[in-house]
Design a protein around this motif. Structure first.
Motif, short mmCIF file in Angstrom:
data_model
loop_
_atom_site.label_atom_id
_atom_site.label_comp_id
_atom_site.label_asym_id
_atom_site.label_seq_id
_atom_site.Cartn_x
_atom_site.Cartn_y
_atom_site.Cartn_z
N ALA A 82 53.21 -43.98 -24.72
CA ALA A 82 53.78 -45.28 -25.08
C ALA A 82 53.32 -46.36 -24.10
CB ALA A 82 55.30 -45.20 -25.10
N ALA A 83 53.25 -46.01 -22.81
CA ALA A 83 52.77 -46.97 -21.82
C ALA A 83 51.28 -47.24 -22.01
CB ALA A 83 53.04 -46.45 -20.41
N LEU A 84 50.52 -46.21 -22.35
CA LEU A 84 49.08 -46.35 -22.55
C LEU A 84 48.76 -47.21 -23.77
CD1 LEU A 84 46.20 -45.49 -21.66
CD2 LEU A 84 46.45 -43.52 -23.17
N ALA A 85 49.66 -47.20 -24.76
CA ALA A 85 49.42 -47.95 -25.99
C ALA A 85 49.19 -49.44 -25.71
CB ALA A 85 50.58 -47.76 -26.95
N GLU A 86 49.79 -49.94 -24.64
CA GLU A 86 49.57 -51.35 -24.27
C GLU A 86 48.11 -51.62 -23.93
OE1 GLU A 86 52.19 -53.25 -21.47
OE2 GLU A 86 53.66 -51.65 -21.71
N ARG A 87 47.41 -50.60 -23.46
CA ARG A 87 46.05 -50.77 -22.96
C ARG A 87 44.97 -50.43 -23.99
NH1 ARG A 87 45.20 -50.62 -17.59
NH2 ARG A 87 43.27 -51.57 -18.32
N MET A 88 45.26 -49.51 -24.89
CA MET A 88 44.23 -48.94 -25.76
C MET A 88 43.58 -49.96 -26.69
SD MET A 88 46.05 -45.36 -26.84
CE MET A 88 44.83 -45.02 -28.10
N HIS A 89 44.33 -50.97 -27.10
CA HIS A 89 43.85 -51.86 -28.16
C HIS A 89 43.36 -53.21 -27.64
CE1 HIS A 89 46.13 -48.80 -30.13
NE2 HIS A 89 47.27 -49.27 -29.68
N VAL A 90 43.33 -53.38 -26.33
CA VAL A 90 42.97 -54.68 -25.76
C VAL A 90 41.46 -54.90 -25.85
CG1 VAL A 90 42.98 -56.08 -23.68
CG2 VAL A 90 44.95 -54.63 -24.21
N SER A 91 41.08 -56.02 -26.43
CA SER A 91 39.65 -56.36 -26.55
C SER A 91 39.28 -57.60 -25.75
CB SER A 91 39.28 -56.57 -28.02
OG SER A 91 40.08 -57.59 -28.61
N SER A 92 40.29 -58.25 -25.18
CA SER A 92 40.05 -59.45 -24.37
C SER A 92 39.84 -59.03 -22.91
CB SER A 92 41.23 -60.40 -24.47
OG SER A 92 41.19 -61.36 -23.42
N PRO A 93 38.68 -59.34 -22.32
CA PRO A 93 38.45 -58.99 -20.91
C PRO A 93 39.50 -59.58 -19.97
CG PRO A 93 36.38 -59.60 -21.95
CD PRO A 93 37.48 -59.94 -22.92
#
Length: 313
Positions: A82-93
Motif C-alpha cells: 500500500a505504501a509502495l503504491a504511492e510510488r509505482m505510478h509516478v511519471s513526473s520527475p
C-alpha cells in the motif's frame, strides 16, 4: 528480458539442495546498468526508471550489470505494498524526487544476471549468488538481503515478523527468463490477492462518484469468476485514480462467468477486465466471495494474463 517467476509451493522444500529467502511485499524490477545509464523495468517490461530516482546511484557502482530484485517501501519498519503504491505510478520527475524524500524505497537485489558484458543466466544460482555477494552492493537505497539454509525456520520467523513469506530456490537452478519454474517456489503468509476489476458501483447518494469496484479471479477456463465487491481503501485520490482508469473501459454486460448477486450488480457499470489491483482480505467465505476485502493499490506491473498464468501453474 523478463524476470524468472516462482511456482506456488505446497510446502517448504527441504534438503541441502535448497536455499531460502524472504519474500518481499513489493514490485519486481530488473535494474540494468550500462553505458552510465540505469533502466528499471517492471515485470511487464515497462520502464519505471522515473518513478524511483533514489536508485539512480546504481550507475556509480559498476559499469555494466543487470540485477533482479524487488523495490519495497517500508511502513513502520515492514514492507508495505500500500505504501509502495504511492510510488509505482509516478511519471513526473519532480513528484518522484519529492516522494523519494518522504516515502523512500529500497531495492532488494537477489540475483545477478549480467556482469561486465557476460551473460550469467546459464550459470547455476549458487555461482550467480557468489558473484552478487562479492559486489558488496550496500547503501541506504539498495542492498543484497541474506539467504537461509533452514526454510521452515525462516517461514516461522517471517510469519512472526509480519513479512510476506518465503521464496525457496534450488541451488543448481539456471535463470529461466520469462518462465515460471518449480526450481523457485514461493510460500506466502499474507492473504493478499491480485484481482481484475470487472465493474464499479457509485458511492451512495451519487451517480458518478466511484464507491466500490467489483472484482474477479481466474475461473480456470480463461474467464473471470466474480470474487466480490471492494469499497474499503477507495476514498480520496485512490478512488479518483481508479475512476480515471476505468472510464474508457465501459461495456454493456458483466465480464464475469458466474452470476453477480443482485445486491452487488444493482447500479453497476461494467468494464473490460484489464485493470489489475491488489486487495487484502480475510480469505473467501462459503459463497466464494472475499471476506472484508480492502483495496491496496493498482498492479501496473501485472497483466490479466499474469493472473491466469499463476492460476494455471
Amino acid at each position: 528480458m523478463q524476470p524468472m517467476l516462482a511456482a506456488v509451493a505446497d510446502g517448504i522444500p527441504r534438503g541441502p539442495e535448497w536455499v531460502h529467502e524472504v519474500k518481499w511485499d513489493g514490485m519486481r524490477v530488473l535494474a540494468d546498468v550500462r553505458d552510465g545509464r540505469l533502466v528499471l523495468s517492471s515485470r511487464t517490461g515497462r520502464d519505471v526508471s522515473v518513478s524511483f530516482p533514489e536508485l539512480a546511484g546504481l550507475t556509480d557502482t559498476y559499469d555494466d550489470l543487470l540485477l533482479d530484485g524487488e523495490v519495497v517501501a517500508l511502513d513502520g519498519g515492514l514492507p508495505s505494498f500500500a505504501a509502495l503504491a504511492e510510488r509505482m505510478h509516478v511519471s513526473s520527475p519532480r513528484k518522484a524526487a519529492q516522494l523519494a524524500t518522504t516515502r523512500p524505497v529500497t531495492f532488494m537485489a537477489f540475483d545477478l544476471l549480467r556482469l561486465f558484458g557476460s551473460d550469467l543466466t546459464t550459470q547455476p544460482w549458487s555461482a550467480r549468488r557468489e558473484l552478487l555477494e562479492r559486489l558488496e552492493l550496500h547503501s541506504s537505497a539498495w542492498q543484497v538481503p541474506p539467504t537461509y539454509d533452514d526454510g521452515e525456520e525462516l517461514f516461522e520467523a517471517t510469519r512472526d515478523q509480519g513479512l510476506e513469506g518465503v521464496v525457496s530456490k534450488r541451488r543448481t537452478s539456471l535463470y529461466a527468463a520469462g518462465r515460471r519454474s518449480a526450481d523457485w517456489r514461493k510460500s506466502p503468509h499474507r492473504a493478499t490477492l491480485s484481482v481484475v476489476i470487472g465493474g464499479w458501483r457509485p458511492e451512495v447518494g451519487t451517480t458518478n462518484r466511484l464507491g466500490a469496484v467489483l472484482v474477479g479471479t481466474p475461473d480456470g477456463s480463461g474467464g473471470w469468476e466474480y470474487a466480490g465487491r471492494v469499497g474499503a481503501g477507495l476514498v480520496g485520490t485512490a478512488g479518483a485514480r481508479i475512476s480515471s482508469l476505468l472510464e474508457p473501459l465501459s461495456r454493456s454486460a458483466s465480464p464475469f462467468s458466474n452470476p453477480v448477486p443482485r445486491e452487488d450488480a444493482s447500479g453497476a457499470t461494467w468494464v473490460e477486465p484489464t485493470v489489475v489491483v491488489e486487495v487484502q482480505s480475510l480469505g473467501r467465505g462459503s459463497t466464494g466471495k472475499l471476506r472484508q476485502p480492502a483495496y491496496l493499490g493498482v498492479r501496473t506491473d501485472l497483466t490479466p494474463s499474469d493472473l491466469h498464468e499463476v492460476s494455471d501453474a
